[in-house]
Design a protein around this motif. Structure first.
Motif, PDB file in Angstrom:
ATOM      1  N   ARG A   1      -6.827  -0.517   3.577  1.00 23.43           N
ATOM      2  CA  ARG A   1      -5.940   0.111   2.766  1.00 23.43           C
ATOM      3  C   ARG A   1      -5.846  -0.461   1.483  1.00 23.43           C
ATOM      4  NH1 ARG A   1      -1.372  -0.631   7.316  1.00 23.43           N
ATOM      5  NH2 ARG A   1      -1.704   1.467   8.255  1.00 23.43           N
TER       6      ARG A   1
ATOM      7  N   TYR B   1       0.816  -1.029  -0.029  1.00 17.10           N
ATOM      8  CA  TYR B   1       0.036   0.060   0.131  1.00 17.10           C
ATOM      9  C   TYR B   1       0.849   1.296  -0.077  1.00 17.10           C
ATOM     10  CZ  TYR B   1       0.728  -0.034   5.071  1.00 17.10           C
ATOM     11  OH  TYR B   1       1.329   0.153   6.343  1.00 17.10           O
TER      12      TYR B   1
ATOM     13  N   TYR C   1      -4.329  -1.985  -1.510  1.00 15.57           N
ATOM     14  CA  TYR C   1      -2.887  -2.709  -2.101  1.00 15.57           C
ATOM     15  C   TYR C   1      -2.957  -2.895  -3.357  1.00 15.57           C
ATOM     16  CZ  TYR C   1      -2.083  -4.276   3.022  1.00 15.57           C
ATOM     17  OH  TYR C   1      -1.718  -3.974   4.315  1.00 15.57           O
TER      18      TYR C   1
END
Length: 138
Positions: free
Chosen positions: A83, A35, A85
């Motif tokens: 998050r 990320y 990625y």
């Protein structure tokens, strides 16, 4: 004068990095999905501390539009918001392999030039560098 030299060196490093940042990001994603902030950390650990998240995200978006990477959301290990990625696609892996080959050839040529291998052609002794066997260049 030292500050000017330092600023010039930082500018040169920045220009060099701008030309290969996409390849660096592909290499990092090739190691494992990452990320945004992880890219900054990994680049800094490698000595490429001139990169901010603000310069990475637009490049990641361009690479995603080009089909070199795709993204997915996963929960944060710290319990925060999920998050985003990034992982390599097959096209991204092929681009990384081609980029590594190009980079290898390019860095050999630059290293030879900076080491002065071409200087023999420019000196006043009449040596035109004819002793250089170009068969090892391929």
């Amino acid at each position: 004068m030292t500050k000017e030299l330092s600023a010039t060196q930082d500018q040169r490093r920045s220009q060099l990095l701008r030309g290969v940042l996409d390849l660096c990001l592909l290499a990092l994603i090739g190691e494992r999905p990452r990320y945004g902030y992880e890219f900054v950390e990994a680049l800094t650990e490698s000595g490429l501390d001139l990169v901010s998240e603000g310069s990475i995200y637009p490049l990641l978006a361009r690479m995603e539009r080009a089909g070199l990477v795709d993204s997915y959301r996963a929960p944060s290990a710290a319990g925060g918001a999920p998050r985003k990625y990034y992982r390599l696609t097959d096209a991204g892996a092929a681009e990384l392999a081609a980029g590594r080959a190009t980079w290898g050839t390019f860095t050999v040529a630059v290293s030879r030039t900076l080491a002065g291998r071409g200087d023999a052609q420019d000196n006043d002794t009449g040596d035109t560098g004819a002793r250089h066997d170009t068969s090892d260049d391929q």
